[in-house]
Design a protein around this motif. Sequence first.
Motif, PDB file in Angstrom:
ATOM      1  N   UNK A 189       6.228 -20.804 105.024  1.00  0.00           N
ATOM      2  CA  UNK A 189       5.160 -21.447 104.260  1.00  0.00           C
ATOM      3  C   UNK A 189       4.884 -22.857 104.752  1.00  0.00           C
ATOM      4  N   UNK A 190       5.906 -23.498 105.276  1.00  0.00           N
ATOM      5  CA  UNK A 190       5.736 -24.873 105.777  1.00  0.00           C
ATOM      6  C   UNK A 190       4.791 -24.926 106.981  1.00  0.00           C
ATOM      7  N   UNK A 191       4.525 -23.743 107.606  1.00  0.00           N
ATOM      8  CA  UNK A 191       3.544 -23.661 108.690  1.00  0.00           C
ATOM      9  C   UNK A 191       2.198 -23.169 108.164  1.00  0.00           C
ATOM     10  N   UNK A 192       2.227 -22.072 107.403  1.00  0.00           N
ATOM     11  CA  UNK A 192       0.981 -21.439 106.961  1.00  0.00           C
ATOM     12  C   UNK A 192       0.185 -22.301 105.986  1.00  0.00           C
ATOM     13  N   UNK A 193       0.864 -22.941 105.052  1.00  0.00           N
ATOM     14  CA  UNK A 193       0.160 -23.707 104.015  1.00  0.00           C
ATOM     15  C   UNK A 193      -0.588 -24.918 104.591  1.00  0.00           C
ATOM     16  N   UNK A 194       0.060 -25.764 105.412  1.00  0.00           N
ATOM     17  CA  UNK A 194      -0.671 -26.907 105.977  1.00  0.00           C
ATOM     18  C   UNK A 194      -1.860 -26.489 106.842  1.00  0.00           C
ATOM     19  N   UNK A 195      -1.697 -25.398 107.616  1.00  0.00           N
ATOM     20  CA  UNK A 195      -2.801 -24.932 108.453  1.00  0.00           C
ATOM     21  C   UNK A 195      -3.980 -24.520 107.582  1.00  0.00           C
ATOM     22  N   UNK A 196      -3.704 -23.690 106.565  1.00  0.00           N
ATOM     23  CA  UNK A 196      -4.766 -23.216 105.682  1.00  0.00           C
ATOM     24  C   UNK A 196      -5.428 -24.378 104.946  1.00  0.00           C
ATOM     25  N   UNK A 241     -10.892 -20.581  99.447  1.00  0.00           N
ATOM     26  CA  UNK A 241      -9.752 -19.668  99.353  1.00  0.00           C
ATOM     27  C   UNK A 241      -8.581 -20.204 100.175  1.00  0.00           C
ATOM     28  N   UNK A 242      -8.867 -20.678 101.384  1.00  0.00           N
ATOM     29  CA  UNK A 242      -7.794 -21.215 102.218  1.00  0.00           C
ATOM     30  C   UNK A 242      -7.192 -22.476 101.602  1.00  0.00           C
ATOM     31  N   UNK A 243      -8.038 -23.302 101.006  1.00  0.00           N
ATOM     32  CA  UNK A 243      -7.521 -24.491 100.317  1.00  0.00           C
ATOM     33  C   UNK A 243      -6.608 -24.067  99.172  1.00  0.00           C
ATOM     34  N   UNK A 244      -7.085 -23.097  98.387  1.00  0.00           N
ATOM     35  CA  UNK A 244      -6.296 -22.616  97.252  1.00  0.00           C
ATOM     36  C   UNK A 244      -4.963 -22.042  97.688  1.00  0.00           C
ATOM     37  N   UNK A 249       0.765 -21.544  97.813  1.00  0.00           N
ATOM     38  CA  UNK A 249       1.959 -20.968  98.422  1.00  0.00           C
ATOM     39  C   UNK A 249       3.174 -21.903  98.361  1.00  0.00           C
ATOM     40  N   UNK A 250       3.021 -23.208  98.613  1.00  0.00           N
ATOM     41  CA  UNK A 250       4.189 -24.098  98.450  1.00  0.00           C
ATOM     42  C   UNK A 250       4.655 -24.176  96.996  1.00  0.00           C
ATOM     43  N   UNK A 251       3.692 -24.200  96.065  1.00  0.00           N
ATOM     44  CA  UNK A 251       4.052 -24.232  94.641  1.00  0.00           C
ATOM     45  C   UNK A 251       4.811 -22.971  94.269  1.00  0.00           C
ATOM     46  N   UNK A 252       4.331 -21.826  94.748  1.00  0.00           N
ATOM     47  CA  UNK A 252       4.997 -20.553  94.461  1.00  0.00           C
ATOM     48  C   UNK A 252       6.397 -20.539  95.054  1.00  0.00           C
ATOM     49  N   UNK A 253       6.543 -21.054  96.279  1.00  0.00           N
ATOM     50  CA  UNK A 253       7.843 -21.082  96.931  1.00  0.00           C
ATOM     51  C   UNK A 253       8.843 -21.925  96.138  1.00  0.00           C
ATOM     52  N   UNK A 254       8.377 -23.078  95.670  1.00  0.00           N
ATOM     53  CA  UNK A 254       9.251 -23.966  94.894  1.00  0.00           C
ATOM     54  C   UNK A 254       9.608 -23.345  93.549  1.00  0.00           C
TER      55      UNK A 254
END
Length: 258
Positions: A189-196, A241-244, A249-254
């Motif tokens: 997620x640390x890769x996918x979330x910032x990119x999105x 959608x990508x912003x959301x 995803x980081x919030x869900x991970x935490x």
Amino acid sequence: MSSITQGRGETKTALLYRMVMEEHICPFGLKSKDLLERRGFEVEDHHLTTRAETDAFKEKHGVKTTPQTFIGGERIGGYTELREHFGKSVTKADETSYQPVIAIFSVAFLMALAISWATYDTIFTLRAIEWFFAVSMCLLGIQKLQNVESFSTMFLNYDLLAKRWVPYGKIYPFGETLSGVLMIAGTLTWISAPIALFIGTVGAISVFYAVYVQKRELKCACVGGGSNVPLGFVSLTENLVMIGMGLWMPIRMLFWSA
């Protein structure tokens, strides 16, 4: 009396001239024949079996293309004109359409439900919603990756970052697709979330500025460089959608880690 207005007991007949060669059978000829038969016509199917025969036919009737259909002694024209003759809709070459977007999001939604069912034996899961957005990103990315050069050219019409740094237009499809794949897997997620979050934010600002501030009428590059989807709500939605997802995803991970 025209063959279209003949009584029920009379046979409606149409003459069809189409290319049928050893190495080429005209697809529009086949479609014309099928359409006529479905409309109840008995088709006198004339095959043009050589280029010379085809050219002679076109010269004789003063037409540039085949197939050609004749009904009641009147030349109707090619497949497009035949559809118009029967009152069917005809899509113009430059006509805008949301069909590609509808297809992508519909398939993404069904795929998300299928993954949810295969994983949890139910479609009513939070992950199904996440998968819907992530799969949508992947499918949209695939459309762009089919012809990155064409996409990047169209993208330059409105994306603010690509105008300043042209290579960004070629990087974007890979970033969107990679982010979607990682979100489907629920990993890195640390890769996918910032990119999105990054490409979504830049994209949303660019689309909003071009459409709602400058009020420009442009084609959207969201489903690839050759699309006729108008720039506006759809592209803005893709970026939102990508912003959301980049925020969620980081919030869900935490949340799940706690």
